[in-house]
Design an enzyme around this catalytic site. Structure first.
Site, mmCIF file in Angstrom:
data_model
loop_
_atom_site.group_PDB
_atom_site.id
_atom_site.type_symbol
_atom_site.label_atom_id
_atom_site.label_comp_id
_atom_site.label_asym_id
_atom_site.label_seq_id
_atom_site.Cartn_x
_atom_site.Cartn_y
_atom_site.Cartn_z
ATOM 1 C CB SER A 133 -0.859 -0.004 1.263
ATOM 2 O OG SER A 133 -1.311 1.294 1.561
ATOM 3 C CD GLN A 154 -2.777 1.713 -2.973
ATOM 4 O OE1 GLN A 154 -2.186 1.695 -1.894
ATOM 5 N NE2 GLN A 154 -3.518 2.740 -3.349
ATOM 6 C CE1 TYR A 156 -6.322 4.988 -2.722
ATOM 7 C CE2 TYR A 156 -4.433 5.132 -1.242
ATOM 8 C CZ TYR A 156 -5.665 4.601 -1.563
ATOM 9 O OH TYR A 156 -6.238 3.675 -0.736
ATOM 10 C CB THR A 182 -6.382 2.374 -5.248
ATOM 11 O OG1 THR A 182 -5.607 1.202 -4.983
ATOM 12 C CG2 THR A 182 -7.719 2.253 -4.541
ATOM 13 N NE ARG A 191 -12.944 3.256 5.282
ATOM 14 C CZ ARG A 191 -11.706 3.435 4.803
ATOM 15 N NH1 ARG A 191 -10.668 3.282 5.603
ATOM 16 N NH2 ARG A 191 -11.497 3.729 3.540
ATOM 17 C CE LYS A 280 -7.229 -3.100 -3.885
ATOM 18 N NZ LYS A 280 -7.789 -2.054 -3.018
ATOM 19 C CG HIS A 304 -10.944 0.497 -0.592
ATOM 20 N ND1 HIS A 304 -10.215 1.227 -1.490
ATOM 21 C CD2 HIS A 304 -10.245 0.561 0.569
ATOM 22 C CE1 HIS A 304 -9.129 1.714 -0.904
ATOM 23 N NE2 HIS A 304 -9.115 1.325 0.348
ATOM 24 N NE ARG A 307 -10.494 -0.476 5.162
ATOM 25 C CZ ARG A 307 -10.325 -0.662 6.466
ATOM 26 N NH1 ARG A 307 -11.012 -1.591 7.091
ATOM 27 N NH2 ARG A 307 -9.472 0.076 7.150
ATOM 28 C CG ASP A 335 -9.918 -6.804 -3.250
ATOM 29 O OD1 ASP A 335 -11.068 -6.318 -3.358
ATOM 30 O OD2 ASP A 335 -8.901 -6.084 -3.148
ATOM 31 N N GLY A 337 -14.009 -10.165 0.720
ATOM 32 C CA GLY A 337 -14.733 -11.269 1.345
ATOM 33 C C GLY A 337 -14.211 -12.648 1.006
ATOM 34 C CB ILE A 338 -11.297 -13.897 -0.944
ATOM 35 C CG1 ILE A 338 -11.802 -13.270 -2.242
ATOM 36 C CG2 ILE A 338 -10.540 -15.206 -1.138
ATOM 37 C CD1 ILE A 338 -12.257 -14.205 -3.301
ATOM 38 N N GLY A 358 -7.292 -8.961 1.833
ATOM 39 C CA GLY A 358 -6.791 -7.869 2.661
ATOM 40 C C GLY A 358 -6.806 -8.255 4.130
HETATM 41 C C1 LIG Z 1 -6.795 -2.133 7.111
HETATM 42 C C2 LIG Z 1 -6.987 -2.003 5.633
HETATM 43 C C3 LIG Z 1 -6.256 -1.051 4.930
HETATM 44 C C4 LIG Z 1 -6.414 -0.930 3.549
HETATM 45 N N1 LIG Z 1 -5.623 -0.024 2.884
HETATM 46 C C5 LIG Z 1 -5.709 0.038 1.520
HETATM 47 C C6 LIG Z 1 -4.834 0.896 0.775
HETATM 48 O O1 LIG Z 1 -4.000 1.591 1.343
HETATM 49 N N2 LIG Z 1 -4.958 0.916 -0.577
HETATM 50 C C7 LIG Z 1 -5.867 0.139 -1.245
HETATM 51 O O2 LIG Z 1 -5.939 0.170 -2.477
HETATM 52 N N3 LIG Z 1 -6.695 -0.693 -0.555
HETATM 53 C C8 LIG Z 1 -6.623 -0.766 0.778
HETATM 54 N N4 LIG Z 1 -7.451 -1.636 1.465
HETATM 55 C C9 LIG Z 1 -8.380 -2.492 0.704
HETATM 56 C C10 LIG Z 1 -7.717 -3.810 0.308
HETATM 57 O O3 LIG Z 1 -6.734 -3.627 -0.664
HETATM 58 C C11 LIG Z 1 -8.732 -4.791 -0.276
HETATM 59 O O4 LIG Z 1 -9.394 -4.185 -1.358
HETATM 60 C C12 LIG Z 1 -9.763 -5.298 0.734
HETATM 61 O O5 LIG Z 1 -9.203 -5.430 2.015
HETATM 62 C C13 LIG Z 1 -10.306 -6.634 0.258
HETATM 63 O O6 LIG Z 1 -11.303 -7.094 1.089
HETATM 64 P P1 LIG Z 1 -11.077 -8.159 2.289
HETATM 65 O O7 LIG Z 1 -10.432 -7.387 3.404
HETATM 66 O O8 LIG Z 1 -12.449 -8.599 2.598
HETATM 67 O O9 LIG Z 1 -10.181 -9.255 1.772
HETATM 68 C C14 LIG Z 1 -7.323 -1.758 2.854
HETATM 69 C C15 LIG Z 1 -8.051 -2.711 3.562
HETATM 70 C C16 LIG Z 1 -7.886 -2.850 4.926
HETATM 71 C C17 LIG Z 1 -8.674 -3.901 5.648
#
Ligand SMILES: Cc1cc2nc3c(=O)[nH]c(=O)nc-3n(C[C@H](O)[C@H](O)[C@H](O)COP(=O)(O)O)c2cc1C
Length: 405
Positions: A133, A154, A156, A182, A191, A280, A304, A307, A335, A337-338, A358
């Site tokens: 990230s 990754q 932004y 992303t 959140r 992404k 995401h 989120r 990605d 919920g996997i 994630g």
């Molecule tokens: C704590 C946390 C931080 C995250 N930070 C980023 C990030 O910095 N950049 C990004 O593209 N996605 C971020 N994500 C999203 C993840 O890349 C991913 O899309 C997501 O966690 C997938 O879902 P899952 O947690 O159910 O596997 C973050 C997710 C979590 C849980």
């Protein structure tokens, strides 16, 4: 004395309690990602746990992600020779040992002092990719040094394009294989758990969380003994070291994230980055086509992890639409919920090249550092392998939609 000690130890062993103190035995006893999740939950202070577990607003998309995979049933083929199975595939031209990658997730040192370094080492050991990230708590360079497998970086599109160009150059110089842009954060999602918890970065030892901390001693020991958790790639950027979630959110929204970015900017990034480019945060066929038309070699179907936009569809529900739109021109990842090998196999059957996780790697990291992430990857590997055998499939490339009911 020694007899009674031996007796006590064998009693502890027999009752399984010894596992509580032996980390490796404890990890091996976790037989599913849900087990690892439970262990992480016990270890982490509540605000940190909820920062990772939580989603936007009502968290409907977090729940929908999970239930949509579970609702998909299989059509297995029986009496097929599956004695010799192979989980390997390629990701943007690089061989990987299994079709599961670590998704980019920031601030990993919040859950364990080894943070992203441990995850990169575990991913490399398992023969797969880690995506780092932009908001990581270890630097681009340190993670590259700790990794033995292919890395994605990754990104932004921040307001200050010089900052972006600087990050891209650092990733290229450190040998990252792919750049992952992303696109689902025009502003930061709300959140609510973080706001209610008064989550700060880094977390502070307050009277309120002292009570909670009292039985999470290992986490606090690691946390207080390590260096401050912060956005290491932005040291020196004014405002990036704000500490409350609200202040940090405001900083990121106002100073960093550029809500005026459009698809017209993709060719600029394409020019800047010499390697494969992945976009992404895609949830529709239209956006997938725009990404590929702009020069992307891959897209990640993602909301995401629920989120960002509350009410976004489950990624499992829109994956086929994206594969049908661009699957012949680019690689599709997914990605959200996997949590099971069966979910990975479902994604591959629809047409994904690989799935990403994630939260599961954060749970592994929290439960046992590098060994914990390795355990999560091992659980996925054995589950994918078992699912292939039970479906009547020897190689991941044989999967297609005829295996889904
Ligand atoms: C704590 C946390 C931080 C995250 N930070 C980023 C990030 O910095 N950049 C990004 O593209 N996605 C971020 N994500 C999203 C993840 O890349 C991913 O899309 C997501 O966690 C997938 O879902 P899952 O947690 O159910 O596997 C973050 C997710 C979590 C849980």
């Amino acid at each position: 004395m020694s007899t009674s000690l031996g007796g006590l130890l064998s009693l502890l062993d027999a009752s399984g309690l010894r596992r509580l103190v032996d980390r490796d035995a404890r990890l091996v006893a976790m037989i599913s990602v849900d087990d690892v999740h439970r262990a992480a939950r016990l270890r982490l202070p509540r605000p940190v746990y909820e920062f990772v577990a939580g989603g936007a607003e009502t968290e409907s998309s977090v729940r929908r992600n999970r239930s949509a995979w579970g609702a998909m049933t299989f059509r297995p083929h029986t009496l097929v020779d599956v004695a010799d199975r192979d989980l390997s595939t390629t990701v943007l031209g690089r061989p990987v040992a299994m079709p599961l990658l670590l998704a980019p997730a920031g601030l990993a040192r919040l859950v364990h002092p080894d943070g992203e370094l441990a995850a990169a080492a575990a991913a490399g050991e398992a023969g797969t990719v880690m995506a780092l990230s932009t908001g990581s708590s270890c630097t681009i360079e340190d993670v590259a040094a700790a990794a033995s497998g292919p890395l994605w970086f990754q990104l932004y599109l921040w307001r200050d394009r010089d900052v972006v160009a600087g990050l891209v150059q650092r990733a290229a110089a450190s040998g990252y294989h792919a750049l992952c842009l992303t696109v689902d954060v025009p502003i930061v999602g709300q959140r609510e758990r973080d706001l209610r918890n008064g989550m700060t970065i880094p977390p502070r030892l307050t009277v309120r969380n002292l009570l909670d901390a009292s039985w999470r001693v290992p986490w606090w020991k690691g946390f207080l003994g390590g260096r401050e958790v912060t956005f290491e790639n932005f040291l020196g950027v004014e405002g990036a070291q704000n500490d409350s979630a609200a202040a940090l959110g405001a900083f990121v929204n106002k100073q960093m994230i550029d809500p005026s970015v459009t698809w017209d900017e993709l060719p600029w990034l394409r020019e800047l980055w010499p390697g494969p480019l992945v976009v992404k945060g895609i949830l529709t066929a239209e956006d997938a086509r725009r990404a590929v038309d702009g020069g992307a070699e891959g897209v990640v179907v993602s909301n995401h992890g629920g989120r960002q936009l509350d009410g976004a569809p489950a990624t499992a529900a829109v994956l086929a639409e994206v594969v049908d739109a661009i699957g012949d021109r680019a690689e599709v990842y997914v990605d959200g919920g996997i949590r099971r090998g069966t979910d990975v196999v479902r994604a591959l059957a629809i047409g994904a090249r690989a799935a990403m996780v994630g939260r599961p790697w954060f749970w592994g990291l929290a439960a046992g550092g590098e060994a914990g992430v390795a355990r999560v990857l091992e659980i996925f590997r054995t589950e994918i392998d078992r699912t292939l055998a039970l479906l009547g499939v020897s190689r991941v490339a044989e999967l297609d939609r005829s295996f889904l009911g």
